[in-house]
Design a protein around this motif. Structure first.
Motif, PDB file in Angstrom:
ATOM      1  N   GLY A  88       0.501  -0.957   0.007  1.00  0.00           N
ATOM      2  CA  GLY A  88      -0.235   0.289  -0.371  1.00  0.00           C
ATOM      3  C   GLY A  88       0.494   0.990   0.359  1.00  0.00           C
ATOM      4  O   GLY A  88       0.129   1.981   0.492  1.00  0.00           O
ATOM      5  N   LEU A  89       2.096   1.547  -0.005  1.00  0.00           N
ATOM      6  CA  LEU A  89       3.042   2.038  -0.356  1.00  0.00           C
ATOM      7  C   LEU A  89       3.047   3.047  -1.700  1.00  0.00           C
ATOM      8  O   LEU A  89       2.267   2.011  -2.670  1.00  0.00           O
ATOM      9  CB  LEU A  89       4.239   1.573  -0.018  1.00  0.00           C
ATOM     10  CG  LEU A  89       4.644   1.452   1.641  1.00  0.00           C
ATOM     11  CD1 LEU A  89       6.151   0.686   2.252  1.00  0.00           C
ATOM     12  CD2 LEU A  89       4.276   2.506   2.859  1.00  0.00           C
ATOM     13  N   PRO A  90       3.536   4.140  -1.737  1.00  0.00           N
ATOM     14  CA  PRO A  90       3.284   4.606  -3.277  1.00  0.00           C
ATOM     15  C   PRO A  90       4.873   3.470  -4.222  1.00  0.00           C
ATOM     16  O   PRO A  90       5.356   3.035  -3.461  1.00  0.00           O
ATOM     17  CB  PRO A  90       4.261   5.993  -3.001  1.00  0.00           C
ATOM     18  CG  PRO A  90       3.994   6.486  -1.273  1.00  0.00           C
ATOM     19  CD  PRO A  90       4.058   5.010  -0.935  1.00  0.00           C
ATOM     20  N   GLU A  91       4.380   4.046  -5.313  1.00  0.00           N
ATOM     21  CA  GLU A  91       4.720   2.793  -5.512  1.00  0.00           C
ATOM     22  C   GLU A  91       6.347   2.795  -6.287  1.00  0.00           C
ATOM     23  O   GLU A  91       7.374   1.280  -6.400  1.00  0.00           O
ATOM     24  CB  GLU A  91       4.366   2.639  -8.048  1.00  0.00           C
ATOM     25  CG  GLU A  91       2.997   2.109  -7.563  1.00  0.00           C
ATOM     26  CD  GLU A  91       3.277   2.152  -9.596  1.00  0.00           C
ATOM     27  OE1 GLU A  91       3.258   1.713 -10.087  1.00  0.00           O
ATOM     28  OE2 GLU A  91       1.858   2.303  -9.679  1.00  0.00           O
ATOM     29  N   ALA A  92       6.915   4.684  -6.178  1.00  0.00           N
ATOM     30  CA  ALA A  92       8.026   4.605  -6.193  1.00  0.00           C
ATOM     31  C   ALA A  92       8.991   3.846  -4.960  1.00  0.00           C
ATOM     32  O   ALA A  92      10.084   3.913  -5.004  1.00  0.00           O
ATOM     33  CB  ALA A  92       8.923   5.751  -6.330  1.00  0.00           C
ATOM     34  N   GLN A  93       8.689   3.632  -4.002  1.00  0.00           N
ATOM     35  CA  GLN A  93       9.338   3.097  -2.748  1.00  0.00           C
ATOM     36  C   GLN A  93       8.986   1.767  -2.198  1.00  0.00           C
ATOM     37  O   GLN A  93       9.450   1.069  -1.882  1.00  0.00           O
ATOM     38  CB  GLN A  93       8.084   3.919  -0.995  1.00  0.00           C
ATOM     39  CG  GLN A  93       8.532   4.181  -0.604  1.00  0.00           C
ATOM     40  CD  GLN A  93       7.664   4.950   0.849  1.00  0.00           C
ATOM     41  OE1 GLN A  93       7.070   5.418   0.965  1.00  0.00           O
ATOM     42  NE2 GLN A  93       8.663   4.195   2.643  1.00  0.00           N
ATOM     43  N   GLY A  94       8.378   1.813  -3.307  1.00  0.00           N
ATOM     44  CA  GLY A  94       8.526  -0.828  -3.816  1.00  0.00           C
ATOM     45  C   GLY A  94       7.097  -0.668  -1.946  1.00  0.00           C
ATOM     46  O   GLY A  94       6.272   0.057  -2.152  1.00  0.00           O
ATOM     47  N   MET A  95       8.151  -1.594  -1.555  1.00  0.00           N
ATOM     48  CA  MET A  95       7.155  -2.654   0.003  1.00  0.00           C
ATOM     49  C   MET A  95       7.625  -2.130   0.920  1.00  0.00           C
ATOM     50  O   MET A  95       7.739  -2.971   1.905  1.00  0.00           O
ATOM     51  CB  MET A  95       7.085  -3.777  -0.584  1.00  0.00           C
ATOM     52  CG  MET A  95       5.730  -4.351  -1.496  1.00  0.00           C
ATOM     53  SD  MET A  95       5.327  -5.596  -1.283  1.00  0.00           S
ATOM     54  CE  MET A  95       6.873  -7.206  -1.587  1.00  0.00           C
ATOM     55  N   VAL A  96       9.425  -1.517   0.621  1.00  0.00           N
ATOM     56  CA  VAL A  96       9.943  -1.002   2.208  1.00  0.00           C
ATOM     57  C   VAL A  96      10.001   0.455   3.054  1.00  0.00           C
ATOM     58  O   VAL A  96       9.582   1.810   2.068  1.00  0.00           O
ATOM     59  CB  VAL A  96      11.477  -0.769   1.539  1.00  0.00           C
ATOM     60  CG1 VAL A  96      11.721  -0.585   3.208  1.00  0.00           C
ATOM     61  CG2 VAL A  96      12.023  -1.998   1.135  1.00  0.00           C
ATOM     62  N   PRO A  97       8.619   0.351   3.507  1.00  0.00           N
ATOM     63  CA  PRO A  97       8.245   2.395   4.398  1.00  0.00           C
ATOM     64  C   PRO A  97       9.442   2.516   4.977  1.00  0.00           C
ATOM     65  O   PRO A  97      10.188   2.681   5.484  1.00  0.00           O
ATOM     66  CB  PRO A  97       7.338   1.446   5.319  1.00  0.00           C
ATOM     67  CG  PRO A  97       8.215  -0.076   6.324  1.00  0.00           C
ATOM     68  CD  PRO A  97       8.613  -0.578   5.014  1.00  0.00           C
ATOM     69  N   ASN A  98       9.016   4.067   5.097  1.00  0.00           N
ATOM     70  CA  ASN A  98      10.086   4.769   5.734  1.00  0.00           C
ATOM     71  C   ASN A  98       9.682   4.462   7.490  1.00  0.00           C
ATOM     72  O   ASN A  98       9.038   3.600   7.964  1.00  0.00           O
ATOM     73  CB  ASN A  98      10.479   6.041   5.501  1.00  0.00           C
ATOM     74  CG  ASN A  98       9.104   7.286   5.914  1.00  0.00           C
ATOM     75  OD1 ASN A  98       8.071   6.737   6.364  1.00  0.00           O
ATOM     76  ND2 ASN A  98       8.648   7.610   4.553  1.00  0.00           N
ATOM     77  N   LEU A  99      10.911   5.139   8.410  1.00  0.00           N
ATOM     78  CA  LEU A  99      10.141   5.089  10.137  1.00  0.00           C
ATOM     79  C   LEU A  99       9.436   5.393  10.217  1.00  0.00           C
ATOM     80  O   LEU A  99       7.698   4.828  11.105  1.00  0.00           O
ATOM     81  CB  LEU A  99      11.175   5.925  10.969  1.00  0.00           C
ATOM     82  CG  LEU A  99      11.391   5.580  11.895  1.00  0.00           C
ATOM     83  CD1 LEU A  99      11.209   4.467  12.715  1.00  0.00           C
ATOM     84  CD2 LEU A  99      12.401   6.605  12.716  1.00  0.00           C
ATOM     85  N   GLN A 100       8.488   6.445   9.532  1.00  0.00           N
ATOM     86  CA  GLN A 100       6.891   7.370   9.897  1.00  0.00           C
ATOM     87  C   GLN A 100       6.323   6.842   9.580  1.00  0.00           C
ATOM     88  O   GLN A 100       5.214   6.355  10.317  1.00  0.00           O
ATOM     89  CB  GLN A 100       6.959   8.532   8.957  1.00  0.00           C
ATOM     90  CG  GLN A 100       6.079   9.129   9.518  1.00  0.00           C
ATOM     91  CD  GLN A 100       5.883  10.618   9.010  1.00  0.00           C
ATOM     92  OE1 GLN A 100       6.290  10.943   7.884  1.00  0.00           O
ATOM     93  NE2 GLN A 100       4.464  11.194   9.165  1.00  0.00           N
TER      94      GLN A 100
END
Length: 161
Positions: A88-100
Motif C-alpha cells: 500500500g506504499l507509493p510505487e516509487a517506494q516499493g514495499m519498504v516503508p520509511n520510519l514514519q
C-alpha cells in the motif's frame, strides 16, 4: 544498585528485543532460518513482562513500566515492518516503508484500528499477528491494573476513615 532494581525490567526488555532483531538480521544476511527463534524470543519476553506487570505494586512504577514497554514494543515492530515490508506504499517506494510509515502502521496494528491503507506483506504477517495479540493483551492488562489501583485506593480510604 537501587537504580538497577528500578530499571532492570526495562533494560531486559530492550536487550531481548535487540536479540530478537539480531536473529532476524542473521536470517536475512546468512539465509539461515532463525526467524522462528526471533519470534519465540519476542513471545517469551512478552510473557515475562506481562507477568512482571501484574506483580508490580500500584503506583507510578506500574505506568512507567507499561509506557517503556509500549514504546519499545511499537518501535521494535516498526523495525520489523521496515525489514519485511508493507503493501500500500507509493510505487516509487516499493514495499519498504520509511520510519514514519512503519511507526504509523505499528501503532495502528497495536491498537487494532486497522485502517487498511497499509497492509503487511506475506513475510511481515506473523509480526503483525503477534503485535495485534500483544496489543489486545497489554491494553486489557492496563485497564485491569487501573481498576485494581482505584479499588485499592477506595479500600484504603474506607479503612482509613
Amino acid at each position: 544498585m537501587r537504580i538497577w532494581n528500578i530499571v532492570k525490567d526495562e533494560v531486559l526488555l530492550i536487550v531481548g528485543l535487540v536479540a530478537s532483531w539480531g536473529f532476524v538480521k542473521i536470517t536475512i544476511i546468512q539465509q539461515e532460518n532463525y526467524f522462528w527463534v526471533s519470534l519465540l524470543i519476542t513471545v517469551g519476553f512478552a510473557g515475562y513482562f506481562t507477568y512482571r506487570f501484574f506483580k508490580k505494586q500500584s503506583g507510578i512504577g506500574v505506568f512507567w513500566h507499561f509506557l517503556v514497554m509500549l514504546c519499545a514494543t511499537i518501535i521494535y515492530f516498526a523495525f520489523m515492518y521496515i525489514i519485511f515490508g508493507l503493501k500500500g506504499l507509493p510505487e516509487a517506494q516499493g514495499m519498504v516503508p520509511n520510519l514514519q510509515q512503519a511507526l504509523y502502521f505499528s501503532v495502528v496494528t497495536w491498537t487494532t484500528l486497522g485502517y487498511g491503507d497499509l497492509t503487511p506483506t506475506e513475510d511481515s504477517m506473523p509480526w503483525a499477528m503477534l503485535e495485534v495479540i500483544l496489543g489486545y493483551i497489554f491494553m486489557a492488562l492496563l485497564v485491569g491494573k487501573v481498576f485494581a489501583i482505584f479499588r485499592q485506593m477506595e479500600t484504603d480510604q474506607d479503612t482509613g476513615s
